[in-house]
Write a protein that holds these residues in place. Structure first.
Motif, PDB file in Angstrom:
ATOM      1  N   ILE A  11      -3.981   2.058  -2.690  1.00 12.51           N
ATOM      2  CA  ILE A  11      -3.977   0.942  -2.793  1.00 12.51           C
ATOM      3  C   ILE A  11      -2.551   0.131  -2.295  1.00 12.51           C
ATOM      4  O   ILE A  11      -2.656  -0.923  -1.302  1.00 12.51           O
ATOM      5  N   ILE A  12      -1.407   0.710  -2.558  1.00 12.72           N
ATOM      6  CA  ILE A  12      -0.145   0.167  -1.999  1.00 12.72           C
ATOM      7  C   ILE A  12      -0.144   0.176  -0.518  1.00 12.72           C
ATOM      8  O   ILE A  12       0.253  -0.609   0.270  1.00 12.72           O
ATOM      9  N   ILE A  13      -0.356   1.471  -0.056  1.00  7.01           N
ATOM     10  CA  ILE A  13      -0.478   1.714   1.192  1.00  7.01           C
ATOM     11  C   ILE A  13      -1.394   0.589   2.115  1.00  7.01           C
ATOM     12  O   ILE A  13      -1.003  -0.013   3.200  1.00  7.01           O
ATOM     13  N   VAL A  14      -2.543   0.298   1.657  1.00  4.97           N
ATOM     14  CA  VAL A  14      -3.589  -0.593   2.283  1.00  4.97           C
ATOM     15  C   VAL A  14      -2.835  -1.942   2.136  1.00  4.97           C
ATOM     16  O   VAL A  14      -2.843  -2.796   3.026  1.00  4.97           O
ATOM     17  N   ILE A  15      -2.190  -2.286   1.065  1.00  4.76           N
ATOM     18  CA  ILE A  15      -1.654  -3.644   0.976  1.00  4.76           C
ATOM     19  C   ILE A  15      -0.293  -3.766   2.199  1.00  4.76           C
ATOM     20  O   ILE A  15      -0.348  -4.739   2.610  1.00  4.76           O
TER      21      ILE A  15
END
Length: 128
Positions: A11-15
């Motif tokens: 999720i952090i990478i996608v953000i």
């Protein structure tokens, strides 16, 4: 526990990728590359440094979502995918060359090789 950690990391990478892609229209990404050729016998070196910059229109959320879904964007430094058909319609211009952005400026490699060969020939001619 490990699955939850992996999901949070994804999720952090996608953000982060989403933020980078949105930022490109306001702050053009730039690459810096270099080529160094060293003659191991003499220690002489020839080098070139190359920069390239890409200017983007605003990339719509649905395109960014498709890029993330494809996953290829995760295999490029900074998500720069000049060759991607989803991205190319949003490129306004490129200062430099596409091969510079993709990793290595071919013209610089050729230049350094020519310089080294020319200098080697000049040294050889002087010694004849």
């Amino acid at each position: 526990d490990i699955i939850i950690i992996i999901i949070i990391i994804i999720i952090i990478i996608v953000i982060i990728v989403t933020l980078f892609a949105h930022r490109y229209s306001r702050s053009p990404p730039q690459t810096v590359g270099s080529v160094v050729l060293t003659d191991v016998r003499s220690g002489r070196r020839w080098a070139r440094v190359d920069t390239a910059k890409m200017f983007y229109r605003e990339i719509p959320d649905q395109i960014i979502d498709k890029l993330i879904e494809e996953g290829k964007i995760f295999h490029s430094a900074g998500g720069l995918r000049v060759e991607d058909p989803l991205v190319s319609p949003y490129i306004i211009s490129i200062e430099g060359t596409k091969d510079s952005i993709m990793g290595l400026c071919k013209a610089d490699v050729k230049f350094v090789l020519r310089e080294a060969l020319h200098n080697e020939k000049a040294v050889h001619d002087d010694n004849v």
